[in-house]
Design an enzyme around this catalytic site. Structure first.
Site, PDB file in Angstrom:
ATOM      1  CG  ASP A  96      -2.152   0.952   0.950  1.00 26.33           C
ATOM      2  OD1 ASP A  96      -2.553   1.094  -0.215  1.00 26.33           O
ATOM      3  OD2 ASP A  96      -2.636   1.558   1.915  1.00 26.33           O
ATOM      4  CG  LEU A 141       8.038 -48.651   1.042  1.00 21.08           C
ATOM      5  CD1 LEU A 141       6.609 -49.136   1.208  1.00 21.08           C
ATOM      6  CD2 LEU A 141       8.185 -47.224   1.549  1.00 21.08           C
ATOM      7  CB  SER A 154      19.295 -56.207   3.395  1.00 24.31           C
ATOM      8  OG  SER A 154      19.402 -54.805   3.557  1.00 24.31           O
ATOM      9  CB  SER A 192      17.817 -44.671  -2.486  1.00 26.56           C
ATOM     10  OG  SER A 192      17.433 -45.931  -2.977  1.00 26.56           O
TER      11      SER A 192
END
Length: 641
Positions: free
Chosen positions: A38, A472, A478, A545
């Protein structure tokens, strides 16, 4: 009678031609208006358009009707309505986007950008200011110099705008008090000195009523300076870049036929003539200019700001993104820099994440180290930072995957300014200014080695690869990676397994699980994997990752065919039901923050080489599928890379 009409039409045509010629040869000033909410930025631009007679009759009628509808003070025309085009701006009474407007006077053409006042729209202001020659900073005389005023002045200084006009607006509401004006100017002067704004012009004015806009106002007899429009008409358009060493980023290699090979671009600095010696940066190759080609014919001389095509006397390698420069004063070339970065994306800047960097016409891969500091643009205080959020500004080190030619931003905006682009979405996520090349960019060189990747792979009778298993927690990565390595080892292959948990006991023991640390975790593992592939090994990488950008970064480190992405596809419900390590239970209880799938996202691969669904096959079957894929992809006899 016919002859008289003919003569009159000739005179009109001549007048039009003379007008168009004069208009075409006017200088162009690009400027921005900025200030607090303003302060009257949009009103000022509307007034400039009105005073320069750039409003058509139907626009004026609509403006008067709109002004009556919103009920402006004293029945005045609300010139801000000309500029505040977005419905959201009309409703809130603020500017949230950058509105560009063109107007012209007898002396000069103008492009003005009405930039936002709110702090959350800093990126919009930076966009508007990036090409500006001057800045008009508005101050509401009732409120004086505010935090937002200082922020905008700092950004103007940061972006290298050297011509600053301080427009002290709404002086009519302060009774045109010289004491009020002098106090505001003194306050701003003290701040301007801190940020390196060496000179500025201050003008008392009323944008709504037109005082000191196009003509001097009798309401401020104590002000002896020129009105705003006169200042805008007489400011130097730009520093004379023609006196600087020659620079032309190559935008296009022009090959219309086999007999012509030219290099097209906009001259960023300097002057060039046929016969001038030039150097190609960053390669360093030299030649001389043979011709300066334009659509209107060859030139004997070209200067900064002209778009041309150069032909060279020698057949040397020049590509898009290279810079043709004066042979005796070439730009620097480096792949590591210190830079100031303005972050412009809703998703935070994460150190180590790969981006694309565009400087001039060159596009290269880039990563950002942890910011040295971020700047509080309200106080100029330097604060430690791990990341940069939307609209934040920081000083960082950049690492590029190839050397680029550059000049510091303070010397040349074209060769010192850059943007960062998200690799996945192609969004522009940041903009910055290069300061200088880091010393290590010049002092560290690749050592030539006699034994190369191909020789190391050949002696092992295999091709080095990285097999990257992502999925996930609890998906079985693994377990599957271990079975694959056992199978490959039994076949006489040379392998190594990098497991997410194991690596965090050593190489990455200093990293946590924030997004920044996860990015760094994958960056380090990707670099280690690259070294192992260079040694001729088959590397099995078992990491959650979760982010596509980091997996893409790992892929880009390898040669084509060396990166094999394996999506161990397991639904969240199935992985959570397994919960072998009890991590999901902790995450659900709030004891484990930033856990993938719960309060941190997992971005599934879009085009992996291999997908194994652990809900329909056993770990042994999954491992056999991966091993079979590798057997099929392995070249039978030729192990050259």
């Amino acid at each position: 009678m016919a002859a008289k009409i003919y003569e009159a039409s000739d005179l009109i045509a001549a007048d039009i031609a003379a007008y168009l010629d004069a208009h075409q040869n006017k200088s162009l000033l690009r400027f921005i208006t900025c200030g607090s909410v303003d302060d009257g930025k949009s009103t000022l631009i509307g007034r400039l358009l009105y005073d320069s007679k750039m409003i058509f009759e139907d626009q004026m009628a609509a403006l008067e009707a709109d002004s009556r509808r919103v009920g402006t003070q004293g029945g005045d025309i609300d010139f801000a309505l000309l500029v505040d085009g977005l419905a959201a701006e009309r409703e809130q009474g603020i500017t949230i986007d950058v509105a560009y407007r063109f107007f012209s006077t007898d002396r000069r053409k103008f492009i003005v950008a009405d930039t936002p006042g709110h702090e959350q729209y800093t990126r919009n202001m930076v966009t508007g200011a990036s090409t500006a020659d001057a800045a008009v900073i508005l101050i509401d005389a009732r409120r004086g110099v505010l935090t937002q005023t200082r922020r905008h002045a700092y950004l103007v200084s940061l972006l290298g705008i050297r011509h600053v006009i301080l427009a002290v607006n709404k002086m009519d509401l302060m009774g045109w008090s010289q004491a009020v004006f002098d106090e505001i100017v003194a306050d701003f002067s003290a701040f301007a000195e801190r940020i390196g704004v060496e000179d500025f012009h201050a003008v008392p004015m009323s944008a709504l009523r037109g005082d000191n806009i196009a003509e001097a106002s009798g309401r401020s007899p104590w002000y002896a300076g020129p009105p705003l429009m006169t200042l805008l008409e007489t400011l130097p358009v730009d520093d004379d870049l023609s006196a600087d060493p020659f620079r032309m980023p190559v935008q296009w290699v022009n090959r219309p036929d086999l007999d012509f090979r030219g290099f097209s671009g906009l001259i960023a600095a300097g002057t060039v003539r046929p016969g001038d010696p030039v150097r190609v940066a960053p390669s360093g190759k030299t030649s001389t200019v043979a011709r300066i080609v334009t659509a209107d014919g060859d030139l004997d001389r070209a200067v900064a700001g002209q778009s041309i095509t150069l032909t060279l006397a020698d057949e040397i390698d020049v590509s898009r993104g290279d810079v043709l420069a004066a042979a005796d004063a070439p730009p620097e070339a480096a792949d590591q820099f210190e830079a100031t970065l303005v972050w412009m994306d809703d998703e935070a800047m994460l150190p180590g994440r790969p981006y694309l960097l565009k400087v001039g016409a060159r596009l290269v891969g880039a990563t950002i180290t942890e910011p040295k500091h971020k700047v509080d643009v309200n106080t100029l205080e330097q604060r430690p930072a791990k990341r940069l959020e939307l609209n934040e500004i920081g000083v960082c080190n950049l690492s590029l995957d190839a050397a680029v030619a550059f000049d510091p931003y303070a010397a040349n905006r074209d060769l010192g300014g850059f943007i960062l682009i998200d690799r996945i979405s192609n969004r522009t996520v940041g903009a910055g200014m290069l300061h200088f090349a880091l010393r290590r960019a010049h002092n560290i060189h690749w050592q030539d080695l006699s034994v190369d990747k191909a020789a190391r792979a050949a002696i092992k009778n295999q091709r080095g690869r990285v097999v990257w298993l992502t999925g996930l927690s609890g998906a079985g990565k693994s377990t599957i990676a271990n079975l694959v390595e056992k199978r490959l080892h039994a076949d006489g292959r040379h392998t190594y397994l990098l497991d997410g948990d194991n690596v965090r006991h050593g190489l990455n023991r200093d990293l946590g699980f924030t997004e920044e640390d996860r990015v760094e975790n994958i960056r380090r593992v990707a670099e280690v994997s690259k070294l192992m592939v260079d040694a001729g090994l088959i590397v099995l990488v078992s990491f959650i990752s979760p982010f596509r950008a980091e997996r893409r970064m790992a892929r880009d480190l390898m040669a084509p065919g060396e990166f094999v992405e394996v999506h161990v596809d397991t639904p969240l419900a199935v992985a959570e039901a397994r919960d072998v390590k009890g991590l999901y239970k902790k995450a659900r209880a709030g004891e484990l923050k930033n856990f993938t799938g719960i309060d941190s996202p997992y971005e599934a691969p879009e085009a992996p080489e291999i997908v194994v669904d652990t809900t329909t096959m056993t770990a042994e079957q999954a491992a056999e599928r991966i091993a079979a894929w590798l057997d099929q992809a392995e070249p039978p006899t030729d192990f050259s890379i």
